[in-house]
Scaffold this active site. Structure first.
Site, PDB file in Angstrom:
ATOM      1  NE  ARG A 188     -15.564 -17.252  -0.837  1.00 39.99           N
ATOM      2  CZ  ARG A 188     -16.461 -17.644  -1.738  1.00 39.99           C
ATOM      3  NH1 ARG A 188     -16.088 -17.953  -2.963  1.00 39.99           N
ATOM      4  NH2 ARG A 188     -17.732 -17.700  -1.440  1.00 39.99           N
ATOM      5  CG  ASN A 194     -12.495 -17.611  -4.307  1.00 43.05           C
ATOM      6  OD1 ASN A 194     -12.752 -18.808  -4.205  1.00 43.05           O
ATOM      7  ND2 ASN A 194     -13.431 -16.679  -4.386  1.00 43.05           N
ATOM      8  CG  HIS A 214     -22.567 -14.786   0.071  1.00 41.14           C
ATOM      9  ND1 HIS A 214     -23.848 -14.735  -0.420  1.00 41.14           N
ATOM     10  CD2 HIS A 214     -21.785 -15.121  -0.963  1.00 41.14           C
ATOM     11  CE1 HIS A 214     -23.844 -15.040  -1.703  1.00 41.14           C
ATOM     12  NE2 HIS A 214     -22.594 -15.288  -2.060  1.00 41.14           N
ATOM     13  CD  GLU A 252     -16.942 -12.080  -0.853  1.00 40.96           C
ATOM     14  OE1 GLU A 252     -17.122 -11.582  -1.990  1.00 40.96           O
ATOM     15  OE2 GLU A 252     -17.394 -13.177  -0.521  1.00 40.96           O
ATOM     16  NE  ARG A 305     -25.888 -20.487  -6.792  1.00 37.17           N
ATOM     17  CZ  ARG A 305     -25.040 -19.898  -5.960  1.00 37.17           C
ATOM     18  NH1 ARG A 305     -25.209 -20.022  -4.661  1.00 37.17           N
ATOM     19  NH2 ARG A 305     -24.029 -19.197  -6.411  1.00 37.17           N
TER      20      ARG A 305
END
Ligand code: AMP
Length: 394
Positions: free
Chosen positions: A88, A13, A177, A381, A238
């Site tokens: 990813r 990733n 996601h 993941e 965020r």
């Protein structure tokens, strides 16, 4: 670590300044080798590798992604040759609706999608190219964070702005996601003894980034993140949803430019902006318990917005078979699970306090008997990426 050669997948990733990696058994999910390279692009870049319980940290002299990947390669357990590498990739745009084996045309496609997510996709591409150099004989697979949401319908993905922006620039909701929502959704179906293709659930991935999805019959039918990961729920730093008029006001009345607005909404908002203390949810909970007004406000807004959003996501479902919590906050915060489900009692959601507080729960369902199941499922993941990579390389 037991070696069954053909099931080991090296999962990468690659971010703009970091590289997460793990060697994962795509059948069992076991991993005895993982780590993180940080501050890439800087003179103080370091790589931390955990292998069979031993942790080591080394400097990356030139701070380059390629050097980090070469260091991962030389640190792999001596008798382990991965069968393939799974990457990813954040944005697949409308081009990539599922995972693909990487070739030159896929790389060109990922580069094309970088128009929608410049920081993320270009870093992902750099990781792919460095891995191709380090492991020229291994197949490489791209697993897209947007792919699980690729069957959204136009009424869900279109923004009410001029259609020319969609036609000319592909501006629409994509959702992120996806790998996590799919993984926990599949695990929830297994835990409930149901078929993933027949279940209707809402998954809430709550970590530093937060998103929720409505999943119906095996795919996402609605999700909170949009063209970018900035839309939707309140996150660590965020903002999630804000009135777009605020952004216009900041530009027109305060003279803020794009970079300043991006910094404000991506890095200074969310739990951090509300609490004026921290982006870390655990720290927020501790401070709120001690009476910190900003931390209390941050928790109130986070929970209210999450509950309101979950309620809105039910529009895409005929029934709610279960609510799933995952991510660092979803997996660990007893308080947030309790508050959010309490605010959603209209959907026959009610949790059992003892089950909610039990960190070693063997049954993921923390709901009271006779109410809608509420499951806490640890996301993974890397395992999902490994499984999809292996399935494309067999
Ligand atoms: P992630 O991005 O999935 O690693 O999640 C990180 C977030 O999980 C941070 O905001 C952490 O504070 C939060 N987190 C981890 N453990 C706990 C906990 N026990 N209680 C509340 N939040 C937690």
């Amino acid at each position: 670590m037991a070696i069954t050669m053909n099931n080991w997948i090296l999962v990468l990733n690659a971010g703009s300044s970091s590289l997460k990696f793990a060697l994962v058994d795509a059948i069992t999910g076991d991993s005895g080798f993982e780590g993180l390279a940080e501050r890439l692009g800087n003179t103080d870049a370091v790589i931390t590798i955990k292998s069979n319980g031993n942790k080591s940290e080394s400097k990356i002299a030139d701070g380059k992604m390629a050097s980090a990947i070469a260091m991962v390669m030389s640190a792999l357990p001596a008798d382990t040759v991965p069968a393939a590498i799974g990457h990813r990739v954040v944005h697949g745009g409308e081009k990539f609706r599922q995972s693909v084996v990487i070739d030159d045309s896929v790389k060109a496609g990922i580069k094309d999608c970088a128009k929608l997510a410049p920081l993320h996709n270009l870093a992902n591409l750099e990781g792919i190219e460095a891995a191709q150099q380090a492991f020229p004989n291994l197949p490489q697979v791209a697993v897209f964070d947007t792919a699980f949401h690729s069957q959204l319908e136009p009424q869900v993905y279109q923004y009410a702005i001029p259609q020319s922006l969609y036609r000319d620039h592909h501006i629409r909701r994509y959702g992120m996601h996806g790998t996590s929502h799919q993984y926990v959704g599949e695990q929830a179906a297994i835990a409930l003894g149901q078929d993933f293709n027949n279940i209707q659930i809402i998954t809430a991935h709550l970590g530093n980034g937060c998103s929720a999805s409505a999943i119906r019959n095996g795919h996402s039918v609605d999700t909170t993140m949009g063209m970018t990961p900035l839309e939707g729920l309140v996150m660590g730093t965020r903002s999630g949803d804000v009135d777009p008029g605020i952004i216009l006001w900041l530009a027109q009345q305060q003279g803020m430019d794009g970079d300043q607005l991006s910094d404000l909404l991506n890095k200074k908002s969310g739990l951090l902006g509300l609490s004026e203390l921290t982006n870390d949810c655990r720290g927020i909970e501790e401070a709120a318990a001690e009476g910190h007004a900003g931390a209390k406000l941050a928790l109130d807004v986070f929970c209210f917005r999450l509950a309101r959003t979950i309620s809105a996501l039910t529009v895409g479902l005929d029934r709610l078979d279960a609510l799933i919590f995952t991510g660092g906050i979803g997996e660990n915060s007893e308080l947030i699970r309790a508050r959010v489900t309490e605010q959603l009692s209209i959907f026959k959601l009610a949790i059992n306090e003892t089950a909610n507080a039990d960190r070693k729960r063997s049954n993921p369902n923390i709901a009271q008997p006779g109410t809608t199941p509420v499951l806490v499922i640890n996301t993974n993941e890397e395992y999902m990426i490994a499984k999809q990579t292996l399935s494309l390389c067999q």
